[in-house]
Design a protein around this motif. Sequence first.
Motif, mmCIF file in Angstrom:
data_model
loop_
_atom_site.group_PDB
_atom_site.id
_atom_site.type_symbol
_atom_site.label_atom_id
_atom_site.label_comp_id
_atom_site.label_asym_id
_atom_site.label_seq_id
_atom_site.Cartn_x
_atom_site.Cartn_y
_atom_site.Cartn_z
ATOM 1 N N CYS A 295 2.608 -1.203 8.351
ATOM 2 C CA CYS A 295 3.419 -1.630 7.222
ATOM 3 C C CYS A 295 2.777 -1.159 5.929
ATOM 4 C CB CYS A 295 3.596 -3.145 7.224
ATOM 5 S SG CYS A 295 2.080 -4.088 7.143
ATOM 6 N N GLY B 277 2.229 -8.451 4.472
ATOM 7 C CA GLY B 277 2.083 -7.786 5.755
ATOM 8 C C GLY B 277 3.212 -8.127 6.704
ATOM 9 N N CYS B 278 3.400 -7.243 7.711
ATOM 10 C CA CYS B 278 4.539 -7.415 8.612
ATOM 11 C C CYS B 278 4.198 -8.359 9.755
ATOM 12 C CB CYS B 278 4.979 -6.063 9.156
ATOM 13 S SG CYS B 278 3.754 -5.298 10.230
ATOM 14 N N GLY B 279 2.916 -8.456 10.112
ATOM 15 C CA GLY B 279 2.518 -9.335 11.204
ATOM 16 C C GLY B 279 2.640 -8.708 12.575
ATOM 17 N N ALA B 280 3.079 -7.454 12.632
ATOM 18 C CA ALA B 280 3.300 -6.850 13.943
ATOM 19 C C ALA B 280 2.496 -5.578 14.161
ATOM 20 C CB ALA B 280 4.790 -6.556 14.130
ATOM 21 N N CYS B 281 2.010 -4.957 13.098
ATOM 22 C CA CYS B 281 1.367 -3.654 13.275
ATOM 23 C C CYS B 281 -0.131 -3.816 13.550
ATOM 24 C CB CYS B 281 1.616 -2.775 12.057
ATOM 25 S SG CYS B 281 0.752 -3.327 10.576
ATOM 26 N N CYS C 61 -2.156 -5.291 10.558
ATOM 27 C CA CYS C 61 -1.993 -6.733 10.379
ATOM 28 C C CYS C 61 -2.759 -7.496 11.452
ATOM 29 C CB CYS C 61 -0.513 -7.115 10.424
ATOM 30 S SG CYS C 61 0.372 -6.663 8.932
#
Length: 484
Positions: A300, A310-314, A317
């Motif tokens: 992200c 932040g996206c929390g998935a990459c 993160c």
Amino acid sequence: MSVIHLLQADLELTGPASVAAPETVSIGSALLPSLPLSRDAWGNPHLPGSALAGGLRAHAHPDRRRALFGDPGQDDGGPSHTRAVASTIRVLGTRLTLPDTGGTRRIRHHTAIDPHRAAAAASTLHSRELLPPHTRLAFWLRIDTDAAGSPLVPEVVDLLRTWRPRIGGGRTTGLGRAELVEVRHRVIDLTTPEGLRHWLTQGGPGLVDEHAVLIHDRSRTTGTPPDEPLLFDPAPRFALADSLHIGAGHTLERSGKSTDIAQVLRDHEGTPLVPGSTWKGVLRSRVAFILRSTGAATVCGPETGAATGGCGACEVCRAFGWSGGAGGAGDALGARGQLVFTDSPLADARVRVRHHAPLDRVFGGARDGLLHSEEVVEDGRLTLHIRLTAGHRNGSEPSPVIRACLVLALIDLAEGRIGLGRGTTRGNGTLTATEPTAAWLAAQRDAAAHTLRTTVASRGLPGDAAPHAGPGSPEESGHQEVTA
Ligand SMILES: [Zn+2]
């Protein structure tokens, strides 16, 4: 339940800590830090017992957590977890004792850098009020058993002994580190007249009196519980190539009067400092940059959600953590990262004041009224400690590609492509690696490039290596070209 065991445990902070109470900020407190210390009704810093109970619970073996610390229960209709269980261990209270040396009002400011403009992003400045190192913290635990020789008490004592207490917020930027100093154990047997009299005539901390047995003493035990393991061991060491300015957010005072000289950040002993949050921010942005520009992973950025924390998935993160909020992905609260960046004090540093005056473009002389001054640190040496958080739900080791990117980011740091702090575009903040670290980085470079190359190849993106045909590793020349 006729025997009451009281345990008094004393902790000492080995670094600054932030036990924040953001709920105490009201409209009228615009001058207070956005994350002020939690305080009691008398205005003294205070730590809620729940903060310790939670940390101790997380340290217990998962199979024993329910038995020792209870369970809020889940009303999911299942057979086993439908009913709540009260905690066997009660945290009775806590008491903070500040060291004699310093006041509590140490504020640390943080901001985020907009990757597009490479300058501070709007409305990301926040401040934390810190407890000083060597603050003592006592807390009292109560365990009720049927007999004096219950195995429960040794189990709890063992739990305390092997605990590395981490208190409050900002843990992945090195805040809240503490050590257990001593534990006292007082048995109050209510079936004996002595026990009953003690129980009925004493109260509060007085219950743990001179009949208590010292069952743990830091100065007498060898080997406190080990720190979180280092990601890079031995820790990389750097020296300042020119000068460094990481601002403390306020100006210097001289003989009681404030000047307009911007002060550098110092620790509680006055040593200039690179805070863990600076390391984390600089290395996070560089790792994300390397991953993005080589195509090794989709991460992200400002266009995909950096503005919301932040996206929390990459990959980035996962390793560095993310904060939730509107627009965040996954569970909306965010998650702690796998990596801990601690503060680096600058050894053998000299602090000097530098003056700057912008020139008038028309007349060529100094412009009126724009002289400004800042403290800078010269000639210091520092060590970067990156640690792994224990018991992380994603595993405590970051993925090999994140490790490889961190090595490449450290090479960029050692070669002056990125810098720390303010004024990196006018020579501030450049580091050089010390001899052993330079040798280690050179030895790690090929393996890191290889890891990145295989990751790119396994993703099979079109054109992954096409622009980088030539000698040398495609990834590295790739990310160097972009920088240059
Ligand atoms: Zn992300």
